[in-house]
Design a protein around this motif. Sequence first.
Motif, mmCIF file in Angstrom:
data_model
loop_
_atom_site.group_PDB
_atom_site.id
_atom_site.type_symbol
_atom_site.label_atom_id
_atom_site.label_comp_id
_atom_site.label_asym_id
_atom_site.label_seq_id
_atom_site.Cartn_x
_atom_site.Cartn_y
_atom_site.Cartn_z
ATOM 1 N N THR A 1 -1.555 11.650 -46.558
ATOM 2 C CA THR A 1 -0.316 11.295 -47.341
ATOM 3 C C THR A 1 -0.767 9.989 -48.227
ATOM 4 O OG1 THR A 1 0.441 9.786 -45.338
ATOM 5 C CG2 THR A 1 1.004 12.206 -45.359
ATOM 6 N N SER A 2 -0.009 9.784 -49.211
ATOM 7 C CA SER A 2 -0.259 8.547 -50.139
ATOM 8 C C SER A 2 -0.388 7.528 -49.317
ATOM 9 C CB SER A 2 0.697 8.974 -51.213
ATOM 10 O OG SER A 2 0.426 7.518 -52.008
ATOM 11 N N MET A 3 -1.305 6.665 -49.733
ATOM 12 C CA MET A 3 -1.515 5.372 -48.860
ATOM 13 C C MET A 3 -1.877 4.281 -50.113
ATOM 14 S SD MET A 3 -3.435 3.993 -45.508
ATOM 15 C CE MET A 3 -2.111 4.987 -44.525
ATOM 16 N N ALA A 4 -1.198 3.138 -49.964
ATOM 17 C CA ALA A 4 -1.934 1.993 -50.828
ATOM 18 C C ALA A 4 -3.383 1.648 -50.480
ATOM 19 C CB ALA A 4 -1.116 0.747 -50.685
ATOM 20 N N PRO A 5 -4.197 1.678 -51.546
ATOM 21 C CA PRO A 5 -5.541 1.479 -51.456
ATOM 22 C C PRO A 5 -5.799 -0.009 -50.489
ATOM 23 C CG PRO A 5 -5.438 1.805 -53.628
ATOM 24 C CD PRO A 5 -3.990 1.855 -53.176
ATOM 25 N N VAL A 6 -5.082 -0.974 -50.533
ATOM 26 C CA VAL A 6 -5.142 -2.188 -49.659
ATOM 27 C C VAL A 6 -5.026 -1.734 -48.483
ATOM 28 C CG1 VAL A 6 -4.586 -4.407 -49.302
ATOM 29 C CG2 VAL A 6 -4.937 -3.484 -51.691
ATOM 30 N N GLN A 7 -3.861 -1.006 -48.181
ATOM 31 C CA GLN A 7 -3.590 -0.634 -46.639
ATOM 32 C C GLN A 7 -4.807 0.123 -46.031
ATOM 33 O OE1 GLN A 7 -1.775 -1.923 -45.023
ATOM 34 N NE2 GLN A 7 -1.445 -0.626 -43.107
ATOM 35 N N ARG A 8 -5.258 1.331 -46.754
ATOM 36 C CA ARG A 8 -6.226 2.236 -46.366
ATOM 37 C C ARG A 8 -7.611 1.568 -45.987
ATOM 38 N NH1 ARG A 8 -10.112 6.477 -49.678
ATOM 39 N NH2 ARG A 8 -10.276 4.811 -50.723
ATOM 40 N N LEU A 9 -7.759 0.484 -46.821
ATOM 41 C CA LEU A 9 -9.148 -0.299 -46.661
ATOM 42 C C LEU A 9 -8.797 -1.176 -45.346
ATOM 43 C CD1 LEU A 9 -11.910 -1.192 -47.693
ATOM 44 C CD2 LEU A 9 -10.489 -3.206 -48.966
ATOM 45 N N LYS A 10 -7.570 -1.668 -45.036
ATOM 46 C CA LYS A 10 -7.589 -2.452 -43.855
ATOM 47 C C LYS A 10 -7.545 -1.690 -42.571
ATOM 48 C CE LYS A 10 -3.917 -5.376 -41.795
ATOM 49 N NZ LYS A 10 -3.774 -4.392 -40.494
ATOM 50 N N LEU A 11 -7.063 -0.353 -42.680
ATOM 51 C CA LEU A 11 -7.294 0.465 -41.572
ATOM 52 C C LEU A 11 -8.603 0.898 -41.472
ATOM 53 C CD1 LEU A 11 -3.793 2.546 -41.924
ATOM 54 C CD2 LEU A 11 -4.336 0.548 -40.464
ATOM 55 N N LEU A 12 -9.090 1.033 -42.434
ATOM 56 C CA LEU A 12 -10.788 1.502 -42.071
ATOM 57 C C LEU A 12 -11.552 0.399 -41.739
ATOM 58 C CD1 LEU A 12 -11.142 3.814 -45.446
ATOM 59 C CD2 LEU A 12 -11.159 4.638 -43.112
ATOM 60 N N ARG A 13 -11.293 -0.661 -41.759
ATOM 61 C CA ARG A 13 -12.092 -1.773 -41.301
ATOM 62 C C ARG A 13 -11.782 -2.040 -40.095
ATOM 63 N NH1 ARG A 13 -11.522 -6.076 -46.782
ATOM 64 N NH2 ARG A 13 -13.391 -5.198 -47.835
ATOM 65 N N ASP A 14 -10.289 -1.895 -39.589
ATOM 66 C CA ASP A 14 -10.290 -1.815 -38.303
ATOM 67 C C ASP A 14 -10.830 -0.955 -37.455
ATOM 68 O OD1 ASP A 14 -8.683 -4.023 -37.999
ATOM 69 O OD2 ASP A 14 -6.831 -3.225 -37.699
ATOM 70 N N LEU A 15 -10.662 0.355 -37.915
ATOM 71 C CA LEU A 15 -11.525 1.416 -37.322
ATOM 72 C C LEU A 15 -13.068 1.216 -37.140
ATOM 73 C CD1 LEU A 15 -9.494 4.702 -38.658
ATOM 74 C CD2 LEU A 15 -9.399 3.571 -36.162
#
Length: 780
Positions: free
Chosen positions: A2-16
Motif C-alpha cells: 500500500t502507498s506509504m510516504a518514502p520517508v516512512q518506508r525508509l525509516k521502517l526499512l532501516r529498523d528492519l
Amino acid sequence: MTSMAPVQRLKLLRDLERKVLWLSAWTIHHANHVRPNRDGLKVGGHQASCASLATVMTALYFSVLRPEDRVAVKPHASPVFHAIQYLFGHQTQDKLEHFRSYGGAQSYPSRTKDVDDVDFSTGSVGLGVAMTLFSSIVQDYVRLKKLAPAERPTGRMVALVGDAELDEGNIFEALLEGWKHDVRNLWWVIDYNRQSLDGVVNDRLFGRIGEMFELVGWRVVTLKYGKLLETAFAQPDGEQLRQWIDDCPNSLYSALVFKGGAGWREALTRDLNQYPGIRRILEQHDDASLHRLMTNLAGNDMQAVLDAFEGVTDDTPTCFIAYTIKGQGLPFAGHKDNHSGLMTVEQMAGFKKGMGIADGQEWQKFAGLAAPVAELETFIRQAPFNAEGRRRTAAPAIAIPAALPRPNDRKASTQEGFGKILNAIAAEDSELGRRIVTTSPDVSVSTNLGAWINRRGLFGHTEAEDVFRELKVVSAQLWRKTPRGQHIELGIAENNLFIQLAALGLSHELFGTRLLPIGTLYDPFIARGLDALNYACYQDARFMVVATPSGVTLAPEGGAHQSIHTPLIGIGQPGLLSYEPAFVDELAVLMRFGLEHMQQPKGSSIYLRLSTRSLLQPERTLSPAQEADLIAGGYWYAPPEPGADVALVAMGAVTPEAIAAHASIVRDFAGAGLLVLSSPDRLHADWLAAQRERGRTAGTIDRGASPVERLLAPLSRDARLVTVLDGHPLALSWLGSVRGQRVVPLGIESFGQSGDIPDLYRAYRLDAAALVDAVARAIS
C-alpha cells in the motif's frame, strides 16, 4: 504494498535492517557460545559476511522483490536469509537456535534441507550465481513456448554474489553462455567488501570486473558512495576527498575501517591537510561521526540501495557493484582476518546493548526497534515478495507411454539406439515429445542428438535460419534457431551443462512448468563438471544425463577420451540413479523408466552410461518380469543351475566377451551362470536398504531379500564370481559381500591408450580369454 510516504518506508526499512543484522549475528553467536558444544568443533557462521549484505538483502526482500523473482543468496549470508524468513514467518525460532546443528537451519541455503523459502541452494561458491543465469534461459524457454501458466508474470533471477566468488571460473563460462543466448531479466548484486577468506581482494583485478560485464552486454550499476559521503563531496574541496578514497588501496581502506575514527583522522590529516575544505570536514566531525562518514558506502546505505534497484525497470541483465564494509556495524569490521571471526562474549554483550536488546529478548522479532510493532508487522505482511506466502510452484507429471519406440537393427550401439529412440519420439506429436528438452556442450551430433535436433530445432529467442541450408550447401544437420526449438546448444563447458540441466530440472518448482531435460556429454568429461553435477543433485533437480561413449571401448581416441571411474561416480553420487545397458532393447526400457522416475516425489535424476560399440542385438522380446529385473539392476542372461559354483557377472559393452567366455567355461563347469547387470548402483542401494530394514546382515534369503540377494541365491555359498566391466573393477567388487562369496574383479585400473578394441581388450584383460583365465584362477 500500500502507498506509504518514502520517508516512512525508509525509516521502517532501516529498523528492519538493524533487526536483520542483529538476528544474523545472534544466531551465529548462539550456535558458537550459548548452545552446548558436545564435540568441541567450532561451529562458525560468518558474522562479517552477513553484516556486509544486511542492507542489500533487507531492501530486496522487504521492498524490491516480487513473488515471481528467484534469488540465489551468497552462501556466507545464509543467516541473513534465515533472519528475513523468520521475520516473514517462514522460519522458526527453534530452527535458528539449532543453526548448523542437526535438523536446524542449514549453514548455506538449501532447497531440500531448509524449511524456509529457498529458491536456489548455494554453498559451492559460484555455482548458485550461474544457476540464476541458466534459470533465466529456462524462464524464457517456457515463456516463449507458452508452457508457463498464463497468469504468471516474468520474474527476475537475482544472485547475491560475494566479490571473491568472482575468482570462480564457472561464473565467466556462464557469462559467455548468457551472452550467446541473449539472457534477460537477470540481476547480479556483487557484495564488494574487498575481502576474501584469507585476505583482501586485489584492486587491479576487480577494477576490470565492470568492463567484463559490459563486454557481454550487461548494464553495470555501481553503488559506491552513500548519501553522507555524497553530501561531503559537494562541499569545498570535497572532490579531493572523493579522489583520495578512489585511490585508496583496498588493504589500506580495510585497515582504516578497523582502526576507526582516529585512524581516519590521522590518514586524512597526513594526506589532505593542505585543503581548507578537508580541514573543515575534520573539524565538523568527532571520531565516531568521522568513522560513520568514511564508511558510508552505498551498499550499506539504504536510500542509495533503493535508488539503484528501483532505477532499473527493463529486462537488460544488470550487474550491481555494491561497495560494502565486511563486518559493517560489528567490532571487527574491516579486519582482514574477520571472515571466519566471531564476536567474543564481551563484544556480543556490547553489541546487544547498542542494539537496545535486553536479556531474554534476543529472539523477539521487534525488540530494540523504534517503530511500533503493529506498523512493522503490517509493513512485512505487505512486502511484495511475501504477498503470496510460499512461492514454490508445482506442475503435474507428464504421462509416459507404456513403451518407447524400440529400434530393431540387427547390430547397433546403445548410443545409436538412444538417437533413434529420441528421433522416433520427435516424429510424433505427443505431450512427451513437447516436454523433452535436450542440451549438450557442443557434442550434440557426436552423441547422436542430430536427428532429434533436425526435427525439433535449436532454441533461440529469435528466428535464425541455417546459413548452409539457405546457401544450398548439403549438410546432414539442420541448425535452425527458433523460439519453438527444443535443443539448447551450449559451448564446451561441462559446468554449464550440469547447471543448465539443474535449472531445467527445477522448472516445475521455479516456473510452474514440467520439463523433461536430457543432457548429453562425453562420459570421461563428467569429471570436468562434477562439482556442478553434485550441485544439481543436491537441489533435487530432475534430469537425464546420457554420457557416451564409455571406457576404453572408445578405442582409437586414446586415454584422454576414455573413462575409467565414472561407474563409481554413478554409484556414489546421491540424487543420481545410474544405469549401463548392454543392448538397445534394454536402453528403451530404462529410458522409459527414467523419464517416469524423474517425475516421482521420491525419484531422482538418471545417468545412462552408453557405448559406441556396435553389438549384435539379441533376438528376444523382453517380458514384463525381465523389464522389471532390468530396472531393479540385473538379470540372468544364462541362469545357473541350483548350487552352481561359478558365475560370470558382466555389464555394458563387454557383455559379448562374457557371453563368449561363458560358452567356453560351461564345458568344464556345467551349470555356470552369466549375470548381466544394468545398475550396480540400484542393486547396491537396495541391498543396503534391505539390511537396514532387517537390522542385521542376513545370510539367508527371506521375504525381505533385496534384488541382488535374490539374483545370487541360486549359487552355492562358496561360488566364485568373476566380474567384468569397461570401467573400474571396484564398481562390481562389492558383490562378494552380499553372501560372502569370492570375487575376481576385472576392469580398467589405469589410463587407456589408442588402439582397436581387440588389442585394448587383450591388453587390459577384458577379453573372453581373460575371463576364462580368471575363472581358472578363482577355483584354484
